[in-house]
Design a protein around this motif. Structure first.
Motif, mmCIF file in Angstrom:
data_model
loop_
_atom_site.group_PDB
_atom_site.id
_atom_site.type_symbol
_atom_site.label_atom_id
_atom_site.label_comp_id
_atom_site.label_asym_id
_atom_site.label_seq_id
_atom_site.Cartn_x
_atom_site.Cartn_y
_atom_site.Cartn_z
ATOM 1 N N ALA A 1 0.813 -1.209 0.000
ATOM 2 C CA ALA A 1 0.000 0.000 0.000
ATOM 3 C C ALA A 1 0.851 1.267 0.000
ATOM 4 O O ALA A 1 0.427 2.298 -0.536
ATOM 5 N N LEU A 2 2.039 1.206 0.576
ATOM 6 C CA LEU A 2 2.909 2.386 0.688
ATOM 7 C C LEU A 2 4.075 2.332 -0.284
ATOM 8 O O LEU A 2 5.066 3.047 -0.098
ATOM 9 N N ALA A 3 3.970 1.520 -1.333
ATOM 10 C CA ALA A 3 5.114 1.273 -2.212
ATOM 11 C C ALA A 3 5.601 2.531 -2.912
ATOM 12 O O ALA A 3 6.782 2.643 -3.250
ATOM 13 N N ARG A 4 4.730 3.512 -3.148
ATOM 14 C CA ARG A 4 5.129 4.706 -3.878
ATOM 15 C C ARG A 4 5.825 5.741 -2.994
ATOM 16 O O ARG A 4 6.367 6.723 -3.502
ATOM 17 N N ALA B 1 9.701 3.208 1.420
ATOM 18 C CA ALA B 1 8.429 2.520 1.671
ATOM 19 C C ALA B 1 8.588 1.371 2.659
ATOM 20 O O ALA B 1 7.732 1.178 3.534
ATOM 21 N N LEU B 2 9.653 0.592 2.538
ATOM 22 C CA LEU B 2 9.832 -0.547 3.441
ATOM 23 C C LEU B 2 10.017 -0.090 4.883
ATOM 24 O O LEU B 2 9.454 -0.685 5.808
ATOM 25 N N ALA B 3 10.801 0.970 5.087
ATOM 26 C CA ALA B 3 11.008 1.477 6.444
ATOM 27 C C ALA B 3 9.727 2.077 7.002
ATOM 28 O O ALA B 3 9.407 1.901 8.184
ATOM 29 N N VAL B 4 8.968 2.781 6.145
ATOM 30 C CA VAL B 4 7.689 3.348 6.597
ATOM 31 C C VAL B 4 6.718 2.234 6.957
ATOM 32 O O VAL B 4 6.035 2.282 7.990
ATOM 33 N N LEU C 1 14.677 11.512 4.804
ATOM 34 C CA LEU C 1 16.000 10.939 4.596
ATOM 35 C C LEU C 1 16.057 10.143 3.295
ATOM 36 O O LEU C 1 17.037 10.232 2.542
ATOM 37 N N ALA C 2 15.010 9.364 3.020
ATOM 38 C CA ALA C 2 14.986 8.582 1.773
ATOM 39 C C ALA C 2 14.884 9.482 0.550
ATOM 40 O O ALA C 2 15.403 9.137 -0.521
ATOM 41 N N LYS C 3 14.237 10.618 0.696
ATOM 42 C CA LYS C 3 14.134 11.557 -0.428
ATOM 43 C C LYS C 3 15.467 12.251 -0.695
ATOM 44 O O LYS C 3 15.863 12.432 -1.862
ATOM 45 N N LEU C 4 16.158 12.633 0.377
ATOM 46 C CA LEU C 4 17.428 13.340 0.223
ATOM 47 C C LEU C 4 18.572 12.393 -0.123
ATOM 48 O O LEU C 4 19.489 12.774 -0.857
ATOM 49 N N LYS C 5 18.534 11.183 0.415
ATOM 50 C CA LYS C 5 19.606 10.213 0.182
ATOM 51 C C LYS C 5 18.987 8.887 -0.277
ATOM 52 O O LYS C 5 18.835 7.951 0.519
ATOM 53 N N PRO C 6 18.612 8.810 -1.545
ATOM 54 C CA PRO C 6 17.913 7.596 -2.030
ATOM 55 C C PRO C 6 18.743 6.324 -1.903
ATOM 56 O O PRO C 6 18.170 5.227 -1.854
ATOM 57 N N HIS C 7 20.065 6.454 -1.863
ATOM 58 C CA HIS C 7 20.890 5.247 -1.771
ATOM 59 C C HIS C 7 20.759 4.558 -0.418
ATOM 60 O O HIS C 7 21.074 3.368 -0.292
ATOM 61 N N LEU C 8 20.269 5.293 0.608
ATOM 62 C CA LEU C 8 20.060 4.675 1.915
ATOM 63 C C LEU C 8 18.766 3.864 1.962
ATOM 64 O O LEU C 8 18.660 2.925 2.769
ATOM 65 N N PRO D 1 13.996 2.631 -3.804
ATOM 66 C CA PRO D 1 12.577 2.295 -4.027
ATOM 67 C C PRO D 1 12.381 0.779 -4.130
ATOM 68 O O PRO D 1 13.300 0.027 -4.463
ATOM 69 N N LEU D 2 11.174 0.370 -3.839
ATOM 70 C CA LEU D 2 10.840 -1.055 -3.886
ATOM 71 C C LEU D 2 10.880 -1.535 -5.338
ATOM 72 O O LEU D 2 10.257 -0.915 -6.210
#
Length: 653
Positions: free
Chosen positions: A125-128, A132-135, A232-239, A242-243
């Motif tokens: 449901a939160l894949a976008r 997403a996995l951490a959320v 954090l995921a938006k600023l540093k996507p490598h951390l 995306p799913l």
């Protein structure tokens, strides 16, 4: 030797050194013995001695010293009497009955294997969302921790389920570990929380009001965690990459696949187009109706919400009927009172006679309106309603009609309508399958939690009664997911008895310890020391919360509540601090007890189920940003106290 062991030993040496330097060994008073007992208890707990029996043993020893300083002949008997009285007071505390019931509910829900389905549905449901996995991990932890309240169980299960999934997706080890440990600890804050019950029993604060007050701070803290992960995921996507698309794939049922391919990928147009009949698509009408009913559930829920909101917003305001009543003390005499239709005041000469006189036979008269009069001296009664007379409606506003619909309702209605249209515009058959997964995992658990909390917060049941309902709900969930068998019940009962015994022994030990501390005058010595600093309420609050924050590093929340809260609580009245608000700050502050080394139990729970290449230092490093978020949440709660006090004030004051 490992760093955490060095840290623990250094902290113990520091405590013992401060005690040795500042303790007046040549002129020891009973109050100083109390402080010595306090420092020795902290060191003994850090060395690994059982908390409950350490408190009990230290309390008995120092209580005997206190009694011995008064009358050595009866010191032993007085000490034994104290043990019995304190243990009996804990046994007769009705609030503690809810602890085993809530714990039993948690263990049953844990063994219903609900968390895997819940995590998978939230993940899709939160894949976008970024991260997403951490959320999804944080949301799952918050919901599951609320249902169970058992930090170790939630962290362990999410470590087995979510940690490998995040590592496979390329998530940073520290971010993954921090999300799991911080989310798993939310159960000790968000109601129904065992910690709030323990604090309420220790401080004498209503557990119901604590539950109502802790609800929004808990939601706020979980929300801050989620915002941090998304930013954090938006600023540093490598951390937090995306799913992958293969992880988002969902196999559609045959009927849904046919409707998607031949009519529309959106649910409502697809189902409407499928109503052409069995001959065109080969889909029974009953299947389309069932799918449509599930698809329309959000719209039905929204309609019910809007209808209830309109009913409450336009409900007539009752007005008490005051015709014929006279304000007490305003009547001038029998004649005025009779004309007004009320009772007459006694004459002035009777009042001056020194008392209330018996009324004369003609003292209470019906107003002369041609009606049938009461017999002289009889009490006035309301005339019976005629058999064919219609019942009088309750008093309402002047015209008996509903109030006009307020403007804010039309705004909510418009926003809701636009939202519903937008929702169904993007509601595809794939999203329908995700919604079904949420219906099967998220909503049953949410309904059980809301039923338990709602019955407590709205006064429909006591915490103990609501805990019994929750335990029954755990049975129902386990049975619904076909996990209710003798083994599950036996393990749940055993673990519940173990946990409840630990908490109750903690209360017995704490009660004996606090009694010995008071007998020695330690509480009085601490109060004099704090009052001598002439602190303002703000300074006292900062000092107390800083001490609790520091204590969270070497001690768990149970030791902090049962040992140090009896020291702080008597000082609250002097600084005009509400014990309820203080308890909410403490509950939010004690989140650090599970996240701060060297006794960060959540880190050890996660380390026990994590892959070998994940080190304890990486887990500790991942928890530190979330500890900073807890400090921010603590500051927000203090600056804006209505976050925690608004709901209790609305419901109970």
């Amino acid at each position: 030797m490992k760093r955490e062991l060095w840290f623990g030993l250094s902290l113990m040496v520091a405590i013992l050194t401060v005690t040795a330097i500042f303790m007046p060994w040549s002129n020891m008073s009973n109050g100083h013995l109390g402080l010595l007992m306090l420092s020795l208890v902290v060191v003994a707990i850090m060395l690994g001695f059982p908390t409950a029996f350490t408190l009990m043993g230290m309390g008995v020893l120092f209580a005997w010293l206190a009694y011995r300083s008064g009358n050595p002949d009866i010191a032993v008997r007085q000490t034994l009497d104290l043990m019995v009285q304190r243990a009996y007071s804990v046994m007769t505390n009705d609030v503690l009955i809810s602890i085993p019931l809530f714990v039993f509910m948690g263990y049953l829900v844990e063994r219903a294997n609900l968390i895997s389905k819940l995590f998978r549905s939230l993940e899709l449901a939160l894949a976008r969302l970024p991260g997403a996995l951490a959320v999804a991990t944080l949301v799952t932890c918050a919901i599951f921790a609320t249902a169970t309240g058992i930090v170790g169980a939630v962290v362990t299960l999410m470590g087995l389920l979510a940690f490998p999934a995040m590592l496979r997706s390329g998530y940073d080890i520290r971010l993954s570990a921090g999300a799991i440990t911080a989310g798993g600890c939310l159960g000790i804050l968000i109601p129904p929380s065992v910690m709030l019950i323990v604090y309420g029993a220790t401080a004498g604060v209503s557990v119901v009001q604590l539950y109502a007050g802790a609800f929004f701070p808990g939601i706020m803290l979980a929300g801050l965690y989620i915002v941090y992960v998304i930013v954090l995921a938006k600023l540093k996507p490598h951390l937090a990459p995306p799913l992958p698309m293969e992880e988002r794939h969902i196999d559609l049922p045959p009927t849904a696949a046919i409707l998607r391919d031949k009519v529309s990928h959106r649910v409502l147009p697809g189902l409407i187009g499928g109503l052409k009949g069995r001959r065109n698509l080969g889909i029974p009408a009953g299947e389309i109706v069932r799918q449509g009913t599930v698809a329309l559930l959000p719209a039905i829920a929204l309609a019910l919400f809007l209808g209830l909101t309109w009913h409450l917003a336009t409900k007539p305001v009752p007005i008490d009927e005051t015709t014929g009543l006279v304000e007490m003390g305003q009547g001038g005499g029998a004649t005025e009172s009779a004309d007004a239709g009320g009772l007459a005041e006694p004459p002035a000469d009777e009042e001056s006679a020194g008392g209330v006189q018996e009324p004369k036979s003609n003292g209470v008269q019906e107003p002369p309106a041609g009606d049938v009069k009461e017999p002289p001296g009889a009490a006035k009664a309301a005339p019976p309603a005629a058999a064919d007379a219609p019942a009088q409606p309750p008093a309402t506003d002047a015209d008996g009609e509903r109030r006009p619909t307020p403007t804010w309702y039309w705004i909510i209605l418009g926003v809701s309508a636009v939202t519903a249209v937008g929702f169904y515009a993007i509601f595809t058959f794939v999203r329908l399958e995700v919604f079904k997964m949420l219906l099967a995992s998220f909503f049953p658990l949410a309904i059980m939690i809301l039923a338990v909390l709602g019955s407590i917060v709205f006064g429909l049941a006591t915490p103990t009664e609501a805990a019994a309902v929750g335990a029954l709900g755990g049975f129902v969930l386990a049975a619904a997911y076909r996990q209710l068998n003798f083994t599950v019940v036996k393990e749940s009962v055993f673990l519940t008895a173990k946990t409840s015994a630990m908490v109750c022994w903690l209360f017995v030990g704490s009660s004996i310890f606090s009694a010995a501390f008071a007998l020695l005058g330690g509480q009085e010595l601490v109060e004099k020391w704090v009052l001598s600093m002439e602190l303002t309420p703000l300074q006292f609050m900062l000092l107390s919360q800083f001490i609790i924050f520091i204590l969270g590093w070497p001690l768990e929340w149970t030791e902090i509540i049962v040992i140090f809260m009896p020291i702080f609580i008597p000082l609250l009245a002097h600084f005009h601090i509400d014990p309820l608000f203080f308890g909410l700050l403490v509950a939010l502050n004690l989140q650090t007890a599970f996240l701060s080394p060297p006794v960060a139990m959540a880190a050890f729970y996660l380390k026990g189920v994590s892959p070998p290449h994940v080190t304890l230092n990486q887990i500790f490093a991942g928890m530190l940003p979330f500890m900073g978020i807890q400090v921010i949440a603590l500051a927000l709660l203090y600056i804006f106290p209505q976050i925690g006090l608004w709901l209790p004030e609305v419901l109970y004051k």
